[in-house]
Write a protein that holds these residues in place. Structure first.
Motif, PDB file in Angstrom:
ATOM      1  N   ARG A  14      42.971 -17.740  90.522  1.00 43.60           N
ATOM      2  CA  ARG A  14      42.695 -19.161  90.778  1.00 43.60           C
ATOM      3  C   ARG A  14      43.412 -19.616  92.052  1.00 43.60           C
ATOM      4  O   ARG A  14      42.850 -20.365  92.849  1.00 43.60           O
ATOM      5  CB  ARG A  14      43.100 -20.030  89.578  1.00 43.60           C
ATOM      6  CG  ARG A  14      42.047 -20.014  88.468  1.00 43.60           C
ATOM      7  CD  ARG A  14      42.392 -20.973  87.337  1.00 43.60           C
ATOM      8  NE  ARG A  14      43.481 -20.473  86.521  1.00 43.60           N
ATOM      9  CZ  ARG A  14      43.343 -19.617  85.529  1.00 43.60           C
ATOM     10  NH1 ARG A  14      42.141 -19.159  85.193  1.00 43.60           N
ATOM     11  NH2 ARG A  14      44.385 -19.200  84.831  1.00 43.60           N
TER      12      ARG A  14
ATOM     13  N   ASP B 190      35.732 -15.641  92.747  1.00 40.46           N
ATOM     14  CA  ASP B 190      35.121 -16.839  92.187  1.00 40.46           C
ATOM     15  C   ASP B 190      33.684 -16.603  91.728  1.00 40.46           C
ATOM     16  O   ASP B 190      33.226 -17.207  90.760  1.00 40.46           O
ATOM     17  CB  ASP B 190      35.181 -17.992  93.194  1.00 40.46           C
ATOM     18  CG  ASP B 190      34.742 -19.307  92.561  1.00 40.46           C
ATOM     19  OD1 ASP B 190      35.177 -19.574  91.423  1.00 40.46           O
ATOM     20  OD2 ASP B 190      33.959 -20.049  93.178  1.00 40.46           O
TER      21      ASP B 190
ATOM     22  N   MET C 160      34.390 -15.274  88.237  1.00 42.14           N
ATOM     23  CA  MET C 160      35.099 -16.187  87.335  1.00 42.14           C
ATOM     24  C   MET C 160      34.215 -17.355  86.902  1.00 42.14           C
ATOM     25  O   MET C 160      34.244 -17.766  85.752  1.00 42.14           O
ATOM     26  CB  MET C 160      36.342 -16.743  88.030  1.00 42.14           C
ATOM     27  CG  MET C 160      37.353 -15.668  88.340  1.00 42.14           C
ATOM     28  SD  MET C 160      38.590 -16.240  89.508  1.00 42.14           S
ATOM     29  CE  MET C 160      39.578 -17.301  88.468  1.00 42.14           C
ATOM     30  N   SER C 161      33.438 -17.870  87.852  1.00 44.84           N
ATOM     31  CA  SER C 161      32.657 -19.072  87.540  1.00 44.84           C
ATOM     32  C   SER C 161      31.538 -18.787  86.547  1.00 44.84           C
ATOM     33  O   SER C 161      30.974 -19.713  85.974  1.00 44.84           O
ATOM     34  CB  SER C 161      32.088 -19.671  88.823  1.00 44.84           C
ATOM     35  OG  SER C 161      31.226 -18.730  89.422  1.00 44.84           O
ATOM     36  N   THR C 162      31.222 -17.510  86.324  1.00 43.54           N
ATOM     37  CA  THR C 162      30.199 -17.192  85.328  1.00 43.54           C
ATOM     38  C   THR C 162      30.793 -16.484  84.105  1.00 43.54           C
ATOM     39  O   THR C 162      30.061 -16.030  83.236  1.00 43.54           O
ATOM     40  CB  THR C 162      29.092 -16.302  85.932  1.00 43.54           C
ATOM     41  OG1 THR C 162      29.703 -15.156  86.525  1.00 43.54           O
ATOM     42  CG2 THR C 162      28.308 -17.052  86.991  1.00 43.54           C
ATOM     43  N   GLY C 163      32.111 -16.372  84.065  1.00 48.90           N
ATOM     44  CA  GLY C 163      32.754 -15.805  82.874  1.00 48.90           C
ATOM     45  C   GLY C 163      32.792 -14.291  82.848  1.00 48.90           C
ATOM     46  O   GLY C 163      33.175 -13.700  81.842  1.00 48.90           O
TER      47      GLY C 163
ATOM     48  N   ARG D 220      38.749 -26.794  81.534  1.00 45.19           N
ATOM     49  CA  ARG D 220      38.891 -26.105  82.807  1.00 45.19           C
ATOM     50  C   ARG D 220      37.495 -25.871  83.373  1.00 45.19           C
ATOM     51  O   ARG D 220      36.511 -25.942  82.644  1.00 45.19           O
ATOM     52  CB  ARG D 220      39.592 -24.752  82.554  1.00 45.19           C
ATOM     53  CG  ARG D 220      40.414 -24.254  83.708  1.00 45.19           C
ATOM     54  CD  ARG D 220      41.283 -23.067  83.304  1.00 45.19           C
ATOM     55  NE  ARG D 220      40.490 -21.870  83.023  1.00 45.19           N
ATOM     56  CZ  ARG D 220      41.008 -20.761  82.502  1.00 45.19           C
ATOM     57  NH1 ARG D 220      42.282 -20.705  82.183  1.00 45.19           N
ATOM     58  NH2 ARG D 220      40.235 -19.716  82.289  1.00 45.19           N
TER      59      ARG D 220
ATOM     60  N   ASP E 273      35.866 -23.327  84.159  1.00 42.75           N
ATOM     61  CA  ASP E 273      35.081 -22.263  83.502  1.00 42.75           C
ATOM     62  C   ASP E 273      35.070 -22.435  81.983  1.00 42.75           C
ATOM     63  O   ASP E 273      34.935 -21.478  81.249  1.00 42.75           O
ATOM     64  CB  ASP E 273      35.590 -20.873  83.917  1.00 42.75           C
ATOM     65  CG  ASP E 273      37.076 -20.659  83.613  1.00 42.75           C
ATOM     66  OD1 ASP E 273      37.766 -21.649  83.256  1.00 42.75           O
ATOM     67  OD2 ASP E 273      37.540 -19.519  83.723  1.00 42.75           O
ATOM     68  N   ASP E 274      35.209 -23.663  81.516  1.00 40.68           N
ATOM     69  CA  ASP E 274      35.178 -23.933  80.077  1.00 40.68           C
ATOM     70  C   ASP E 274      33.864 -24.582  79.617  1.00 40.68           C
ATOM     71  O   ASP E 274      33.840 -25.280  78.612  1.00 40.68           O
ATOM     72  CB  ASP E 274      36.370 -24.817  79.663  1.00 40.68           C
ATOM     73  CG  ASP E 274      37.692 -24.036  79.594  1.00 40.68           C
ATOM     74  OD1 ASP E 274      37.643 -22.787  79.529  1.00 40.68           O
ATOM     75  OD2 ASP E 274      38.753 -24.670  79.589  1.00 40.68           O
ATOM     76  N   THR E 275      32.771 -24.379  80.331  1.00 44.52           N
ATOM     77  CA  THR E 275      31.479 -24.870  79.844  1.00 44.52           C
ATOM     78  C   THR E 275      30.962 -23.903  78.780  1.00 44.52           C
ATOM     79  O   THR E 275      31.326 -22.727  78.798  1.00 44.52           O
ATOM     80  CB  THR E 275      30.448 -24.955  80.983  1.00 44.52           C
ATOM     81  OG1 THR E 275      30.236 -23.636  81.477  1.00 44.52           O
ATOM     82  CG2 THR E 275      30.932 -25.837  82.117  1.00 44.52           C
TER      83      THR E 275
ATOM     84  N   VAL F 254      29.662 -20.403  79.859  1.00 42.45           N
ATOM     85  CA  VAL F 254      30.703 -19.563  80.474  1.00 42.45           C
ATOM     86  C   VAL F 254      31.710 -19.110  79.405  1.00 42.45           C
ATOM     87  O   VAL F 254      32.153 -17.962  79.410  1.00 42.45           O
ATOM     88  CB  VAL F 254      31.393 -20.305  81.643  1.00 42.45           C
ATOM     89  CG1 VAL F 254      32.501 -19.456  82.250  1.00 42.45           C
ATOM     90  CG2 VAL F 254      30.374 -20.667  82.723  1.00 42.45           C
TER      91      VAL F 254
ATOM     92  N   ARG G 185      32.712 -15.315  78.450  1.00 36.84           N
ATOM     93  CA  ARG G 185      34.091 -14.804  78.458  1.00 36.84           C
ATOM     94  C   ARG G 185      34.442 -14.155  77.127  1.00 36.84           C
ATOM     95  O   ARG G 185      35.163 -13.159  77.087  1.00 36.84           O
ATOM     96  CB  ARG G 185      35.072 -15.925  78.813  1.00 36.84           C
ATOM     97  CG  ARG G 185      35.089 -16.131  80.333  1.00 36.84           C
ATOM     98  CD  ARG G 185      35.706 -17.425  80.798  1.00 36.84           C
ATOM     99  NE  ARG G 185      36.932 -17.792  80.173  1.00 36.84           N
ATOM    100  CZ  ARG G 185      37.241 -19.057  79.839  1.00 36.84           C
ATOM    101  NH1 ARG G 185      36.395 -20.035  80.069  1.00 36.84           N
ATOM    102  NH2 ARG G 185      38.389 -19.319  79.294  1.00 36.84           N
TER     103      ARG G 185
END
Ligand code: ADP
Length: 186
Positions: free
Chosen positions: A36, A50, A53-56, A129, A131-133, A136, A140
């Motif tokens: 991050r 990124d 990370m942005s897609t888990g 956060r 990436d907490d959608t 995603v 994860r």
């Protein structure tokens, strides 16, 4: 002490890691935090990371292993460290074994923080956060199940693995962790 801390996203590793590094005087090596920071600083590694990370998804092993190798060479790691979020794949664990074997500094313990999957989704969804959608988070959790949980077998065979129940209050969980680490701290 050289510790690997394993647990699914949302298990509460960050909270317990803070307590552990303070009590046992360890360097805190969180690959999530490092990535991050690299992303926010817009470095080449950060921009590449990124995308994953942005897609888990997990960042490629080569990137992570290089980051960790550089970090482990720094002076604050010589007295002991907590690896938080690394290794996350068998290939990363093998790379770590090789690095530590060459240095003659083996791990002392691999600590697993265990939390049931139903509970994790609830906790992550309430956190907020980037990436907490929901999609995603699901990705994860899948990455943990498919790519990271095989490490429990891997370290189980070495006799280094200790599992801690991650349900309860922060204090209760930290007490369980101390019961494992106190006898190993010298
Ligand atoms: P969490 O455990 O809550 O999912 P982290 O902060 O440990 O979050 O990691 C966030 C993201 O950073 C991961 O979803 C992944 O994309 C990337 N990441 C962190 N550590 C690693 C690693 N060891 N290998 C590959 N990707 C990693």
């Amino acid at each position: 002490m050289r510790i690997v801390f394993i647990g699914p996203p949302g298990a509460g590793k960050g909270t317990q890691a803070e307590r552990m590094i303070e009590k046992y005087k360890l360097a805190h090596l969180s690959t999530g935090d490092m990535l991050r920071a690299a992303r926010d600083a817009q470095t080449e590694v950060g921009k590449k990371a990124d995308e994953y990370m942005s897609t888990g998804r997990l960042v490629p092993d080569e990137i992570i292993v290089e980051i960790i190798e550089e970090r482990l060479a720094q002076s604050d790691c010589q007295a002991g460290y907590l690896l938080d979020g690394f290794p996350r794949t068998i290939a990363q664990a093998e790379a770590l074994d090789k690095m530590l074997g060459e240095k003659g500094t083996p791990l002392d313990v691999v600590l697993e923080l265990k939390v049931p999957e139903e509970e994790l989704f609830q906790r992550l969804a309430g956190r907020g956060r980037a990436d907490d959608t929901p999609d995603v988070i699901r990705q994860r959790l899948v990455a943990y199940r498919d790519q990271t949980s095989p490490l429990l077998d891997y370290y189980g065979k070495t006799g280094l693995l200790e599992s801690v129940d991650g349900l309860g209050t922060i204090e209760e969980i930290f007490d369980r962790i101390q019961a494992i680490l106190d006898p190993k701290a010298s």
